[in-house]
Design a protein around this motif. Structure first.
Motif, PDB file in Angstrom:
ATOM      1  N   MET A   1       0.835  -1.176   0.000  1.00 17.23           N
ATOM      2  CA  MET A   1       0.000   0.000   0.000  1.00 17.23           C
ATOM      3  C   MET A   1       0.885   1.246   0.000  1.00 17.23           C
ATOM      4  N   THR A   2       0.457   2.232  -0.756  1.00 16.95           N
ATOM      5  CA  THR A   2       1.166   3.501  -0.799  1.00 16.95           C
ATOM      6  C   THR A   2       1.017   4.209   0.537  1.00 16.95           C
ATOM      7  N   ARG A   3       2.055   4.864   0.951  1.00 14.30           N
ATOM      8  CA  ARG A   3       2.061   5.580   2.238  1.00 14.30           C
ATOM      9  C   ARG A   3       1.087   6.750   2.204  1.00 14.30           C
ATOM     10  N   ILE A   4       0.251   6.837   3.209  1.00 15.43           N
ATOM     11  CA  ILE A   4      -0.690   7.940   3.375  1.00 15.43           C
ATOM     12  C   ILE A   4      -0.148   8.823   4.488  1.00 15.43           C
ATOM     13  N   SER A   5       0.024  10.112   4.190  1.00 15.03           N
ATOM     14  CA  SER A   5       0.580  11.035   5.185  1.00 15.03           C
ATOM     15  C   SER A   5      -0.429  11.298   6.298  1.00 15.03           C
ATOM     16  N   ALA A   6       0.043  11.919   7.363  1.00 16.65           N
ATOM     17  CA  ALA A   6      -0.840  12.256   8.488  1.00 16.65           C
ATOM     18  C   ALA A   6      -1.962  13.189   8.037  1.00 16.65           C
ATOM     19  N   ALA A   7      -1.639  14.173   7.208  1.00 19.64           N
ATOM     20  CA  ALA A   7      -2.670  15.099   6.711  1.00 19.64           C
ATOM     21  C   ALA A   7      -3.674  14.360   5.825  1.00 19.64           C
ATOM     22  N   GLU A   8      -3.173  13.517   4.945  1.00 21.84           N
ATOM     23  CA  GLU A   8      -4.056  12.742   4.072  1.00 21.84           C
ATOM     24  C   GLU A   8      -4.950  11.807   4.881  1.00 21.84           C
ATOM     25  N   SER A   9      -4.434  11.303   5.986  1.00 20.55           N
ATOM     26  CA  SER A   9      -5.237  10.395   6.808  1.00 20.55           C
ATOM     27  C   SER A   9      -6.459  11.095   7.399  1.00 20.55           C
ATOM     28  N   GLN A  10      -6.389  12.413   7.583  1.00 22.53           N
ATOM     29  CA  GLN A  10      -7.550  13.163   8.065  1.00 22.53           C
ATOM     30  C   GLN A  10      -8.682  13.094   7.043  1.00 22.53           C
ATOM     31  N   VAL A  11      -8.347  13.227   5.769  1.00 29.20           N
ATOM     32  CA  VAL A  11      -9.337  13.113   4.698  1.00 29.20           C
ATOM     33  C   VAL A  11      -9.890  11.694   4.664  1.00 29.20           C
ATOM     34  N   MET A  12      -8.998  10.712   4.767  1.00 31.61           N
ATOM     35  CA  MET A  12      -9.439   9.317   4.733  1.00 31.61           C
ATOM     36  C   MET A  12     -10.380   9.002   5.895  1.00 31.61           C
ATOM     37  N   GLU A  13     -10.061   9.510   7.092  1.00 31.71           N
ATOM     38  CA  GLU A  13     -10.935   9.265   8.256  1.00 31.71           C
ATOM     39  C   GLU A  13     -12.341   9.800   8.002  1.00 31.71           C
ATOM     40  N   ALA A  14     -12.440  10.969   7.366  1.00 30.49           N
ATOM     41  CA  ALA A  14     -13.754  11.538   7.051  1.00 30.49           C
ATOM     42  C   ALA A  14     -14.511  10.628   6.094  1.00 30.49           C
ATOM     43  N   VAL A  15     -13.829  10.149   5.063  1.00 29.12           N
ATOM     44  CA  VAL A  15     -14.475   9.291   4.075  1.00 29.12           C
ATOM     45  C   VAL A  15     -14.818   7.931   4.681  1.00 29.12           C
ATOM     46  N   TRP A  16     -13.916   7.372   5.466  1.00 27.31           N
ATOM     47  CA  TRP A  16     -14.227   6.091   6.114  1.00 27.31           C
ATOM     48  C   TRP A  16     -15.425   6.231   7.051  1.00 27.31           C
ATOM     49  N   GLY A  17     -15.482   7.326   7.755  1.00 27.12           N
ATOM     50  CA  GLY A  17     -16.535   7.500   8.758  1.00 27.12           C
ATOM     51  C   GLY A  17     -17.895   7.847   8.211  1.00 27.12           C
ATOM     52  N   LYS A  18     -17.932   8.575   7.091  1.00 26.02           N
ATOM     53  CA  LYS A  18     -19.216   9.076   6.600  1.00 26.02           C
ATOM     54  C   LYS A  18     -19.582   8.576   5.214  1.00 26.02           C
ATOM     55  N   GLY A  19     -18.754   7.705   4.650  1.00 25.83           N
ATOM     56  CA  GLY A  19     -19.071   7.179   3.332  1.00 25.83           C
ATOM     57  C   GLY A  19     -18.661   8.129   2.228  1.00 25.83           C
ATOM     58  N   PRO A  20     -19.088   7.857   1.005  1.00 31.15           N
ATOM     59  CA  PRO A  20     -18.709   8.752  -0.090  1.00 31.15           C
ATOM     60  C   PRO A  20     -19.113  10.195   0.212  1.00 31.15           C
ATOM     61  N   LEU A  21     -18.164  11.111   0.017  1.00 29.79           N
ATOM     62  CA  LEU A  21     -18.394  12.523   0.297  1.00 29.79           C
ATOM     63  C   LEU A  21     -17.976  13.370  -0.893  1.00 29.79           C
ATOM     64  N   ALA A  22     -18.677  14.479  -1.089  1.00 32.03           N
ATOM     65  CA  ALA A  22     -18.285  15.466  -2.089  1.00 32.03           C
ATOM     66  C   ALA A  22     -17.153  16.301  -1.513  1.00 32.03           C
TER      67      ALA A  22
END
Length: 123
Positions: free
Chosen positions: A1-22
């Protein structure tokens, strides 16, 4: 898996938590708490698209972003990387490090003992 930075992980947490987002929903979710502007969040989204951690899809006339990497896979990769880099891939030195440098509550000790017992039983 490609490394996800700490800042990028904030975006991922939002998407994981709330599903597909605009994009505007992601900006609202992570931008304000991090004091990031819209451009910063969109840059993070674009990086995650290039890393194939997110995919964009059209839905109801809007572009929404969905995770291609599960949170479980991300956590597994990050935790294994930590073990490999700092503790030679071994779990016992990690636990010993935390036990030495922070006080374990009696609940944590009990949970660790139950976990060890579970592995001793072959589960």
């Amino acid at each position: 898996m490609t490394r996800i930075s700490a800042a990028e992980s904030q975006v991922m947490e939002a998407v994981w938590g709330k599903g597909p987002l605009a994009a505007d929903e992601i900006v609202a979710e992570v931008g304000a708490p991090q004091s990031w502007g819209e451009a910063t969040v969109k840059t993070l989204i674009n990086r995650l698209l290039k890393k194939k951690a997110l995919i964009s899809e059209r839905s109801e006339g809007r572009t929404r972003y969905r995770a291609l990497v599960t949170r479980e896979d991300y956590v597994q990769g990050e935790s294994q990387g930590l073990l490999d880099r700092l503790f030679g891939g071994e779990l016992a030195p990690l636990v010993a490090h935390y036990a030495k440098h922070r006080t374990l509550s009696s609940d944590e000790v009990a949970r660790l003992k139950r976990l060890i017992a579970k592995f001793d039983d072959g589960d």
